[in-house]
Design an enzyme around this catalytic site. Structure first.
Site, PDB file in Angstrom:
ATOM      1  N   TRP A 182     -13.406 -24.548  20.201  1.00 25.92           N
ATOM      2  CA  TRP A 182     -12.857 -25.358  19.114  1.00 25.92           C
ATOM      3  C   TRP A 182     -12.275 -24.430  18.046  1.00 25.92           C
ATOM      4  O   TRP A 182     -12.883 -23.407  17.704  1.00 25.92           O
ATOM      5  CB  TRP A 182     -13.929 -26.265  18.483  1.00 25.92           C
ATOM      6  CG  TRP A 182     -13.368 -26.970  17.281  1.00 25.92           C
ATOM      7  CD1 TRP A 182     -12.472 -27.993  17.281  1.00 25.92           C
ATOM      8  CD2 TRP A 182     -13.618 -26.644  15.900  1.00 25.92           C
ATOM      9  NE1 TRP A 182     -12.153 -28.340  15.982  1.00 25.92           N
ATOM     10  CE2 TRP A 182     -12.840 -27.527  15.122  1.00 25.92           C
ATOM     11  CE3 TRP A 182     -14.417 -25.700  15.245  1.00 25.92           C
ATOM     12  CZ2 TRP A 182     -12.840 -27.497  13.725  1.00 25.92           C
ATOM     13  CZ3 TRP A 182     -14.412 -25.673  13.855  1.00 25.92           C
ATOM     14  CH2 TRP A 182     -13.630 -26.564  13.109  1.00 25.92           C
ATOM     15  N   LYS A 227      -9.314 -32.348  17.622  1.00 25.64           N
ATOM     16  CA  LYS A 227      -9.799 -32.938  16.372  1.00 25.64           C
ATOM     17  C   LYS A 227      -8.645 -33.701  15.742  1.00 25.64           C
ATOM     18  O   LYS A 227      -7.482 -33.386  15.971  1.00 25.64           O
ATOM     19  CB  LYS A 227     -10.281 -31.807  15.459  1.00 25.64           C
ATOM     20  CG  LYS A 227     -10.956 -32.268  14.194  1.00 25.64           C
ATOM     21  CD  LYS A 227     -11.925 -31.211  13.696  1.00 25.64           C
ATOM     22  CE  LYS A 227     -12.438 -31.566  12.322  1.00 25.64           C
ATOM     23  NZ  LYS A 227     -13.701 -30.922  11.999  1.00 25.64           N
TER      24      LYS A 227
END
Ligand code: RNT
Ligand code: ZN
Length: 418
Positions: A182, A227
């Site tokens: 991420w 995201k």
């Protein structure tokens, strides 16, 4: 007949094998995140004067773990009350290097010796994450997608280093290590060029994962996490949902879906059947977003149940990897783990007790009121008694009595930390 036997019969009449459901629910691995114990701060040794801090944990309940030993003691305490197969999900920023300052691009398996020893001792397998945040080279909001080649190269090195650590974990534990990637990359306001960062991110991911041959992909299972926005990346997130849907499918890499990373009316449960018809595997970050990606402790709400129901109804357990991702610094952190992990295990059990065949049968006959009726009846069909049986089999307290024991741990251990 015992209460359990009576309820078991009721489920059997609906075509559900309760004993088999309990067995299976206990076996499905859930990777507990390491970062609730210390508010995502990490334990790496930083150069004097530099404090990277964590990401967005809010609250200041006393008792935060400030060393690896404290954190591991907290995991062990929590695990006494969590039934079922567990893994532990470690972040690169949890390296323990003593007095030595080791930057992220130079991390090696030896810097995670304490974690690997703990893993062998407790027989708990580890997963891993590169830490692409809380670092001076993440300050301008862009890491692996940065316009500067020097910055990108640093993060590429960190990703490869992380994957080598994951490979060492896998060798140590004798099963693959899940690695989640991420990146916080994005910008607060409208970029003049939305393309360049995405092109850069593709290039960095290709260099460090897709085309990187020094790491065994059978040992290191890579996933990429999208995201929708973050604090400081409200307008533009490089690694958006669209970006990673396409990237993961085109490169044969797993997709990670975090329950807090979508628009509030989108649900992760609905995405599973689409993603798994194109992608081989998916990693779920189980969390509870309140109005935004707030990372509240997971509870047994409809969102959580529906995610597991989707997996159960599609019989996709072997293609879905489960991991938790929440951090609430405003409450007892050990209790937060127990609440969240027990909720996850309850959700898995609930889904495995679903009378899916009967529901599909109603659907095939166009009897949609009966389909809805049975879904509703299942919510109160005696689930708690089956949960108690699962806990009994796992040797774990079934009811609220664990709360008193954790209160004692708070008084005797957590509140004594300075
Ligand atoms: C952040 C992502 C990510 C992190 C962890 C600490 O929005 O959800 O998974 O929570 O890597
Ligand atoms: Zn996440």
């Amino acid at each position: 007949m015992s209460c359990y036997e009576t309820i078991k019969k009721k489920y059997e009449n609906l075509g559900v094998d309760v004993d088999a459901a309990i067995e299976k629910a206990l076996q499905i691995p859930v990777s507990m995140h390491c970062w609730q114990a210390d508010d995502v701060v990490g334990f790496e040794t930083k150069p004097a004067g530099l404090d990277g801090g964590g990401i967005m944990a809010t609250g200041n309940h006393p008792g935060r773990a400030t060393t690896g030993d404290q954190a591991r003691a907290d995991y062990e305490k929590a695990m006494e009350y969590i039934p079922g197969t567990l893994r532990l999900n470690v972040h690169a920023s949890y390296a323990e290097t003593g007095d030595e300052v080791v930057d992220r691009d130079a991390l090696e398996p030896k810097h995670f010796k304490t974690w690997m020893n703990w893993s062998s001792e407790k027989n708990i397998s580890l997963d891993f994450n590169p830490t692409n945040f809380s670092h001076p080279l993440a300050e301008d909001g862009f890491t692996a997608s940065n316009k500067s080649k020097e910055v990108r190269d640093f993060w590429i090195k960190h990703i490869i280093a992380s994957r080598k650590i994951a490979q060492a974990f896998a060798e140590n534990q004798g099963n693959p290590c899940v690695v989640n990637h991420w990146f916080p990359d994005g910008s607060k306001d409208m970029p003049a060029d939305r393309w360049i960062y995405r092109k850069n991110l593709i290039d960095s991911l290709d260099k460090s994962i897709a085309n990187e041959t020094s790491v065994d992909k059978n040992l290191c299972k890579d996933f990429v996490e999208s995201k929708v926005f973050g604090i400081g990346s409200e307008e533009y997130v490089v690694g958006s949902g669209d970006f990673y849907n396409c990237y993961s499918v085109s490169r044969g890499i797993g997709l990670c879906m975090d329950m807090g990373h979508y628009h509030p009316t989108e649900t992760v449960n609905d995405k599973i059947s689409s993603i798994l018809l194109f992608n081989k595997k998916v990693l779920l970050h189980l969390s509870r977003p309140i109005r935004w990606d707030s990372d509240h402790v997971a509870i047994l709400n409809d969102d959580l149940k529906n995610v597991f129901l989707e997996i159960a109804r599609g019989d996709a357990w072997d293609r879905v990897y489960l991991a938790t991702d929440f951090f609430d610094a405003s409450i007892n952190r050990v209790a937060a783990y127990i609440i969240g992990m027990r909720a996850v295990r309850k959700g898995i059990l609930y889904a495995l007790l679903d009378p899916s065949d009967k529901l599909k049968d109603y659907e095939d006959k166009g009897q949609n009121a009966f389909r809805l009726a049975l879904m509703e009846e299942m919510k109160t069909a005696g689930f708690s008694v089956i949960w108690e049986k699962l806990c009994e089999k796992a040797g774990v307290i079934a009811g609220a009595e664990w709360i008193d024991e954790v209160e004692a741990y708070e008084n005797n251990v957590l509140l004594k930390r300075v």
